[in-house]
Design an enzyme around this catalytic site. Structure first.
Site, mmCIF file in Angstrom:
data_model
loop_
_atom_site.group_PDB
_atom_site.id
_atom_site.type_symbol
_atom_site.label_atom_id
_atom_site.label_comp_id
_atom_site.label_asym_id
_atom_site.label_seq_id
_atom_site.Cartn_x
_atom_site.Cartn_y
_atom_site.Cartn_z
ATOM 1 C CE LYS A 38 4.026 2.465 8.647
ATOM 2 N NZ LYS A 38 3.340 3.102 9.816
ATOM 3 N N GLY A 90 0.831 -1.198 0.000
ATOM 4 C CA GLY A 90 0.000 0.000 0.000
ATOM 5 C C GLY A 90 0.857 1.235 0.000
ATOM 6 C CD GLU A 91 2.460 5.600 -3.182
ATOM 7 O OE1 GLU A 91 3.155 6.611 -3.398
ATOM 8 O OE2 GLU A 91 2.053 4.824 -4.074
ATOM 9 N N GLY A 92 0.713 5.526 1.267
ATOM 10 C CA GLY A 92 0.020 6.603 1.952
ATOM 11 C C GLY A 92 0.812 7.871 1.894
ATOM 12 N N GLY A 93 0.429 8.827 2.729
ATOM 13 C CA GLY A 93 1.114 10.105 2.732
ATOM 14 C C GLY A 93 2.550 9.996 3.185
ATOM 15 C CG PHE A 94 3.601 6.676 5.604
ATOM 16 C CD1 PHE A 94 4.370 5.611 5.181
ATOM 17 C CD2 PHE A 94 2.254 6.467 5.845
ATOM 18 C CE1 PHE A 94 3.809 4.365 5.004
ATOM 19 C CE2 PHE A 94 1.692 5.230 5.679
ATOM 20 C CZ PHE A 94 2.463 4.168 5.246
ATOM 21 N N GLY A 95 4.605 7.305 2.616
ATOM 22 C CA GLY A 95 5.432 6.516 1.715
ATOM 23 C C GLY A 95 4.783 5.183 1.430
ATOM 24 C CB CYS A 96 5.787 2.444 -0.610
ATOM 25 S SG CYS A 96 5.280 3.380 -2.065
ATOM 26 C CG ASP A 127 -4.903 8.291 11.172
ATOM 27 O OD1 ASP A 127 -6.040 8.731 10.911
ATOM 28 O OD2 ASP A 127 -4.101 7.920 10.304
#
EC number: 2.7.11.1
Length: 710
Positions: free
Chosen positions: A381, A360-366, A477
């Site tokens: 992460k 997955g990928e988010g605002g912080f990275g992959c 969160d």
């Protein structure tokens, strides 16, 4: 010889007599001493002439020790020279045999000169004569002892032979006065034995030993044994000291190696160590602990009824990439095994950070899937360089997650710091996220029993963070995308990159918004003040997702129903008042659910999403409400439905926009959440199929939501 005895009596008055007598006999002493009746004594006396000066000084104490026999003591030393003092001393006990007794004493006289040990026997022998008279029969043993002494001294056999012809009467003497014979037998062995021990110079020792145990002739025998054992004792002592030194050296080496090993395993940078005031309390849901024990936090809950939801939350399973060993530490730094990884190792683990390994990928990275050398699957992460999350969140995760071990919280395996790279290694959870199973495209309907199990498990994980960690840990969160599931649908709360230590002296923590819109508590959006009740609100939104099957924000819903909380609030009130929750429950379940469980979850969700933070329950109360079969306790905190301040959706939207500008400086938001499996940002951007579409960017939902409201 008879004349010399007569002249000797005056000698006892002073100890000076021995030297003159030895000088007088000196003509025969050096060689001729053997011709004299007491040849052996002179031989013994010749070597120690220098010693007499010391013996008198040492010999004086014995008289003090034995006050009764001091006079005989004085009489005994003179006898050595003339052999007459004994005759004067024996007459008191027995007058008839004084002359025969005279010869035995000469044998006793040499010992005092050599080692001063025999004098004591003579001193104590005068007192026991009356008792010894009865012991006349045992006199024969003394003669038996005489031959051994003769054999013991290798160079002295001739001397005894010369000595026996002179005192030929000595055998009869023992028969009559038993007192004198015992002394002679004791004396010869002493002479023979003292010939060897004088080298050991144990003059002081024998003096004290005979003085204490003179009455028994056996005391004379131990001294030789002690003299022989002295060498053995010294040898043994030497071996013991050497052995002790070797053991001490080995212990020092072991301690040094152990200290080096600890230093290697320790964190390379002290900034990653948890705060000194951070502590963790264990509860019944930790590794290896009995799950039937009550919750240890304030207002604890009882988990004995966990099996009612279809599975025991206290069970320990090791499949699917989980390590739930009973030996796992309660509050240790990332447990056991390797904790620090190099960037090269992680490159090999993830096959060069291959795209096909992206979870997955988010605002912080992959997030990449990897496999350790032992075959264990992990999730790596990788923080984006210069991302908003940056080093702050990375350090928070290293400090906090490494200290937290709970079966409903994702465990941290290790970390990596390489130049600008910051990576965290988690245990791999194979069964995607709650968001995936609830809102995923083409996914089968999530059964109600599993929904209940997920709700209880995730609630326990949050309760542990709030109640058993001091200071408490606020997740910040909570959302369905951060609740991971294993193969048996056990919930694992993830993504602690946003967690903060909330000092007990503070009532809130002000920080920039990192949570997902739709889960934000009203007070958090208004002022950025963060408390544990903010997590409770977010968890209430997750409960609404489980009940309704809807997303927290859905732009494809009718106007005014985009927000799940806004849409569900009136329906929650109605369900609690009337018991009719048909409009709330996910229609895809087709009424395959337990009504009591549905109603209990509705009540809990309604209490969690109250507009007023202080009126919301604590997470420990939420767990008790969800996991109780009968009475669910006072989840309302004394408030009835509708008593909490009204929820103003318009004000909430305004607050959200205001806070977004305050936090980010522009009217935009960054990616958030950790995604896995089939979901990616690209897929979410396609989302146009209502519940079947996946959203991972909240920017679109919130912008459209706000535009439609205004």
């Amino acid at each position: 010889m008879s004349d010399s005895p007569t002249s000797s009596p005056p000698a006892p008055s002073a100890d000076s007599a021995p030297p003159p007598d030895t000088s007088s006999d000196g003509s025969a002493a050096p060689p001729p001493t053997d011709s004299a009746p007491p040849p052996s004594p002179p031989a013994d006396s010749s070597p120690p002439p220098a010693l007499p000066s010391l013996p008198p000084a040492v010999f004086s104490p014995p008289p003090t020790v034995s006050s009764p026999p001091p006079p005989p003591l004085d009489s005994s030393p003179p006898p050595p020279p003339d052999l007459t003092p004994p005759p004067s001393s024996p007459p008191p006990p027995d007058a008839p045999p004084p002359i025969p007794i005279v010869f035995p004493p000469p044998i006793d006289s040499p010992p005092p000169e050599s080692t001063n040990s025999p004098p004591p026997p003579e001193v104590f022998e005068p007192p026991p004569p009356p008792a010894d008279e009865d012991e006349s029969p045992p006199a024969p043993p003394p003669p038996e002892q005489l031959p051994p002494p003769a054999s013991s001294p290798q160079g002295g056999p001739k001397k005894p032979k010369k000595h026996h012809p002179g005192p030929a009467t000595s055998p009869p003497a023992p028969s009559a006065p038993a007192t004198s014979p015992p002394a002679p037998p004791n004396a010869p062995p002493r002479n023979s034995s003292h010939a060897l021990p004088p080298k050991s110079t144990a003059a002081g020792g024998p003096l004290t030993s005979p003085s204490r145990g003179v009455p028994s002739s056996g005391n004379s025998v131990p001294p030789p044994a002690n003299s022989g054992g002295g060498y053995q004792g010294k040898t043994m002592a030497g071996f013991a000291i050497a052995g002790f030194a070797v053991i001490a050296l080995m212990a020092v080496v072991f301690l040094v190696r152990r200290k080096k090993k600890r230093n290697i395993d320790a964190y390379s940078d002290s900034q990653y160590l948890p705060p000194s005031n951070f502590s963790i309390k264990s509860d019944g849901f930790l590794y290896g602990q009995n799950p039937t024990k009550g919750y240890s936090g304030p207002g604890g809950y009882n988990s004995q009824q966990q099996s009612n939801s279809g599975n025991s939350f206290g069970s320990q399973r090791g499949g699917g990439g989980y390590t739930r060993s009973g030996s796992a530490p309660d509050s240790a730094v990332m447990g056991s095994g390797q904790t620090h990884f190099t960037y090269e190792e992680l490159t090999d683990i993830t096959e060069g950070f291959s795209k096909h390994n992206i979870l997955g990928e988010g605002g912080f990275g992959c997030v990449y899937k990897g496999k350790l050398n032992d075959g264990k699957l992990v999730a790596v992460k990788q923080l984006k360089v210069g991302s908003g999350q940056g080093d702050r969140e990375f350090k928070a995760e290293v400090e906090i997650i490494s200290r937290v071990h709970h079966r409903h919280l994702v465990s941290l395996v290790g970390y990596c710091i390489a130049d600008s790279e910051r990576l965290l290694i988690y245990e791999y959870v194979p069964n995607q996220t709650l968001e995936h199973h609830l809102h995923g495209k083409g996914r089968p309907v999530l059964e109600w029993a599993r929904r209940v199990r997920i709700a209880i498990g995730s609630a326990k994980g949050l309760a542990y963070l709030h109640e058993d960690c001091h200071p408490k840990i606020i997740h910040r969160d909570i959302k369905s995308a951060n609740i991971l599931l294993d193969d048996e649908f056990e919930a694992q709360v993830a993504d602690f990159g946003l967690a903060k230590l909330n000092d007990s002296t503070q009532t809130h923590v002000s920080t920039r918004v990192m949570g997902t819109f739709g889960y934000l508590a009203p007070e958090y959006a208004q002022s950025g003040k963060l408390t544990d009740r903010s997590d409770v609100f977010s968890f209430g939104v997750v409960l609404l997702e489980l009940i309704t099957g809807r997303k927290p924000v859905d732009q494809y819903q009718p106007l005014g129903e985009e927000s799940l909380v806004e849409w569900a609030r009136p329906l929650l009130h109605k369900a609690i008042e009337t018991g009719d929750f048909s409009e709330l429950v996910d229609r895809r379940l087709e009424k395959h659910y337990v009504e009591n469980e549905v109603f209990r979850m509705i009540e809990t969700a309604a209490a969690c999403v109250r507009h007023s933070g202080p009126k919301r329950p604590r997470m420990v109360q939420v767990v008790r409400a969800l996991d109780s079969e009968g009475d669910m306790g006072d989840i309302s905190n004394g408030n009835k439905v509708g008593q909490s301040s009204a929820y103003d959706s318009g004000q909430y939207n305004n607050d959200t926009m205001k806070f977004r500008k305050m936090a980010f400086g522009f009217d935009d938001s960054s990616d958030s959440g950790m995604y896995s499996g089939d979901y990616s940002v690209q897929d979410s951007r396609k989302g146009s199929n209502g519940a079947s579409s996946e959203f991972t960017r909240n920017e679109t939902e919130n912008r459209n939501f706000n535009n439609r409201r205004y």
